[in-house]
Design a protein around this motif. Structure first.
Motif, mmCIF file in Angstrom:
data_model
loop_
_atom_site.group_PDB
_atom_site.id
_atom_site.type_symbol
_atom_site.label_atom_id
_atom_site.label_comp_id
_atom_site.label_asym_id
_atom_site.label_seq_id
_atom_site.Cartn_x
_atom_site.Cartn_y
_atom_site.Cartn_z
ATOM 1 N N VAL A 127 47.353 52.468 53.393
ATOM 2 C CA VAL A 127 47.541 53.952 52.606
ATOM 3 C C VAL A 127 47.275 53.818 50.899
ATOM 4 N N GLU A 128 46.302 54.607 50.491
ATOM 5 C CA GLU A 128 45.599 54.991 49.698
ATOM 6 C C GLU A 128 46.524 56.537 49.273
ATOM 7 N N ILE A 129 46.089 56.109 47.517
ATOM 8 C CA ILE A 129 46.572 57.788 47.180
ATOM 9 C C ILE A 129 44.584 58.005 46.555
ATOM 10 N N ILE A 130 45.174 59.352 46.855
ATOM 11 C CA ILE A 130 43.860 59.913 45.679
ATOM 12 C C ILE A 130 44.125 61.043 44.629
ATOM 13 N N GLU A 131 44.447 60.688 43.932
ATOM 14 C CA GLU A 131 44.863 61.819 42.435
ATOM 15 C C GLU A 131 44.112 62.990 41.423
ATOM 16 N N LYS A 148 54.044 43.863 50.351
ATOM 17 C CA LYS A 148 52.795 43.884 49.387
ATOM 18 C C LYS A 148 51.823 42.909 50.869
ATOM 19 N N LYS A 149 50.693 44.189 50.581
ATOM 20 C CA LYS A 149 49.658 43.853 51.860
ATOM 21 C C LYS A 149 48.159 44.112 50.977
ATOM 22 N N SER A 150 47.227 43.259 51.335
ATOM 23 C CA SER A 150 45.826 43.782 50.553
ATOM 24 C C SER A 150 45.619 44.164 51.981
ATOM 25 N N GLN A 151 44.376 45.297 51.728
ATOM 26 C CA GLN A 151 43.843 46.298 52.570
ATOM 27 C C GLN A 151 42.675 46.343 52.903
ATOM 28 N N GLY A 152 41.796 46.589 53.397
ATOM 29 C CA GLY A 152 40.237 46.605 54.171
ATOM 30 C C GLY A 152 39.985 45.632 54.355
ATOM 31 N N HIS A 153 38.887 44.718 54.503
ATOM 32 C CA HIS A 153 38.307 43.809 55.198
ATOM 33 C C HIS A 153 38.713 42.367 54.202
ATOM 34 N N PRO A 154 38.882 41.200 54.535
ATOM 35 C CA PRO A 154 39.496 40.109 53.736
ATOM 36 C C PRO A 154 38.493 39.778 52.750
ATOM 37 N N GLU A 155 37.006 39.911 53.543
ATOM 38 C CA GLU A 155 35.959 39.560 52.097
ATOM 39 C C GLU A 155 34.956 41.111 51.633
ATOM 40 N N GLU A 156 36.016 41.642 51.931
ATOM 41 C CA GLU A 156 34.947 42.993 51.196
ATOM 42 C C GLU A 156 34.998 42.785 49.938
ATOM 43 N N LYS A 157 33.931 43.308 48.856
ATOM 44 C CA LYS A 157 33.400 42.988 47.753
ATOM 45 C C LYS A 157 32.309 44.232 47.229
ATOM 46 N N GLY A 163 34.832 49.035 40.606
ATOM 47 C CA GLY A 163 36.652 49.814 40.469
ATOM 48 C C GLY A 163 36.222 51.079 41.474
ATOM 49 N N ALA A 164 34.826 50.333 42.555
ATOM 50 C CA ALA A 164 34.840 51.689 43.801
ATOM 51 C C ALA A 164 35.675 51.558 44.725
ATOM 52 N N ARG A 165 36.520 50.674 44.677
ATOM 53 C CA ARG A 165 38.451 51.416 45.524
ATOM 54 C C ARG A 165 38.979 51.255 44.789
ATOM 55 N N GLY A 166 39.365 51.607 43.776
ATOM 56 C CA GLY A 166 40.445 52.568 43.007
ATOM 57 C C GLY A 166 40.792 51.334 42.262
ATOM 58 N N ALA A 167 41.778 51.415 41.953
ATOM 59 C CA ALA A 167 43.133 50.569 41.431
ATOM 60 C C ALA A 167 43.378 49.864 42.740
ATOM 61 N N ASP A 168 44.442 48.109 41.367
ATOM 62 C CA ASP A 168 45.016 47.618 43.126
ATOM 63 C C ASP A 168 46.658 48.142 42.434
ATOM 64 N N TYR A 169 47.385 48.707 43.255
ATOM 65 C CA TYR A 169 49.049 47.871 43.361
ATOM 66 C C TYR A 169 49.688 47.422 44.132
ATOM 67 N N GLU A 170 50.178 46.494 44.753
ATOM 68 C CA GLU A 170 50.469 45.785 45.309
ATOM 69 C C GLU A 170 49.968 45.903 47.243
ATOM 70 N N GLY A 171 48.433 45.983 46.949
ATOM 71 C CA GLY A 171 47.394 46.159 47.722
ATOM 72 C C GLY A 171 46.934 47.647 48.185
ATOM 73 N N MET A 172 47.870 48.745 47.775
ATOM 74 C CA MET A 172 47.214 49.275 47.936
ATOM 75 C C MET A 172 46.453 49.867 46.948
ATOM 76 N N ARG A 173 45.485 51.203 47.279
ATOM 77 C CA ARG A 173 44.013 51.717 46.180
ATOM 78 C C ARG A 173 44.701 53.208 45.984
#
Length: 266
Positions: free
Chosen positions: A149-153, A180-189, A194-204
Motif C-alpha cells: 500500500v502507498e498513501i498519497i496526500e 511491517k514490510k519493505s515494498q518495491g524492489h529490494p535493490e531499488e535506489k 525523497g522520490a519514494r516518499g516517507a517510509d512508515y513501516e515499509g509503506m510509502r
C-alpha cells in the motif's frame, strides 16, 4: 441541559472562521469567546466583516478562561498554540476539541495524562471530515487483504506539516492489520532523494502541496493483477464542520482522551 458554551481559537483562520459560523448556526451551541493573537479587547464583529455579535476577543487564553464561563475549547490553529491551549483548557476544566495536526507522541501522552487527572473529555482529531474518517476505516479493513500500500496526500500550499496528520493516522491504522514490510524492489535506489516518499513501516507516504487544493487523500493498494483505490476529497472547509460539531457534542459526554474521530463514530 443548557447550551454548550464554546471558545474558538483562531477565528480568522480558514478553519476557525468556518467553526465560528458552525457554532453560531447550531441552536444547542453558544459562542462564549474567541482567541485571536492580534485583537485583544475587541469584539468579534470588529475583526471581520463576516462575523456577527458582541463576542469578546482575547489574546491570552488564561485571561479568557478567567473571564468567561465555557464548556469546550475548539482549537484549529497550529501545533505549538494548540498544545498550550489544550493544556490550559484542561487546567480550567474546559474540554478541548483540537483539530491541529503535528503533535508528537510525547505531547499526546502528556495530554492523556492530564485528562486522567482531571477526569474530563478531550478529543484530538487529525481530520474532522466524516468521509476522511470513513476512508481511514476502509483502508484498515482493506489492509487485511492487501499488504502492499502507498498513501498519497494532497493539500493546499499553506499547510505547514508533511506528511499530513490524516496520512500518518491512516498509516498507523493500516499497520494494526499489516505486518511491517519493505515494498518495491529490494535493490531499488532513489536517483533523487525523497522520490519514494516517507517510509512508515515499509509503506510509502507521498505529500503534494499545490494552490487550489484543500484536503485530498488516496490510499492505493496493489496485489497480483489488481489494485484498490480508496480516495477522499474535501472541496471546501465546510466539509469538516459536521465532524467538529459531533466532537463538541461527544466531548461533553466522555471523561477520557480520544485521538481520532473514528473512535467516536459507530
Amino acid at each position: 441541559m443548557g447550551k454548550i458554551r464554546v471558545i474558538i481559537a483562531g477565528p480568522r483562520g480558514r478553519m476557525g472562521s468556518e467553526a465560528v459560523r458552525m457554532v453560531e448556526e447550531t441552536p444547542s451551541f453558544e459562542l462564549a469567546a474567541v482567541l485571536d493573537r492580534k485583537n485583544n479587547g475587541r469584539k468579534l464583529s470588529e475583526i471581520g466583516h463576516f462575523f456577527q455579535g458582541e463576542v469578546p476577543v482575547f489574546s491570552d487564553i488564561e485571561d479568557c478562561l478567567q473571564s468567561v464561563k465555557a464548556d469546550v475549547l475548539i482549537d484549529l490553529t497550529v501545533p505549538e498554540a494548540g498544545m498550550h491551549h489544550a493544556r490550559t483548557a484542561l487546567a480550567y476544566n474546559v474540554r478541548p476539541v483540537v483539530g491541529t495536526t503535528g503533535f508528537s507522541s510525547e505531547e499526546l501522552q502528556e495530554l492523556q495524562g492530564l485528562v486522567r487527572e482531571k477526569g474530563i473529555g478531550c478529543i484530538i482529531a487529525p481530520n474532522f471530515a466524516i468521509g476522511a474518517v470513513l476512508m481511514m476505516k476502509f483502508a484498515k479493513m482493506a489492509a487485511k487483504y492487501f499488504e502492499d500500500v502507498e498513501i498519497i496526500e494532497m493539500h493546499h500550499d499553506r499547510k505547514l506539516d508533511a506528511p499530513s496528520g490524516t496520512a500518518v493516522k491512516t498509516a498507523q491504522l493500516i499497520s494494526e492489520e499489516r505486518k511491517k514490510k519493505s515494498q518495491g524492489h529490494p535493490e531499488e535506489k532513489e536517483t533523487m532523494e525523497g522520490a519514494r516518499g516517507a517510509d512508515y513501516e515499509g509503506m510509502r507516504i507521498h505529500s503534494v502541496r499545490l494552490p487550489g487544493l484543500i484536503a485530498h487523500q488516496e490510499v492505493l493498494f496493489g496485489s497480483e493483477g489488481q489494485t484498490l483505490k480508496i480516495r477522499h476529497d474535501s472541496y471546501t472547509r465546510a466539509s469538516f464542520m459536521t465532524g467538529v460539531r459531533t466532537a463538541v457534542e461527544t466531548v461533553m459526554k466522555i471523561d477520557s482522551f480520544v485521538y481520532g474521530l473514528e473512535n467516536i463514530m459507530e
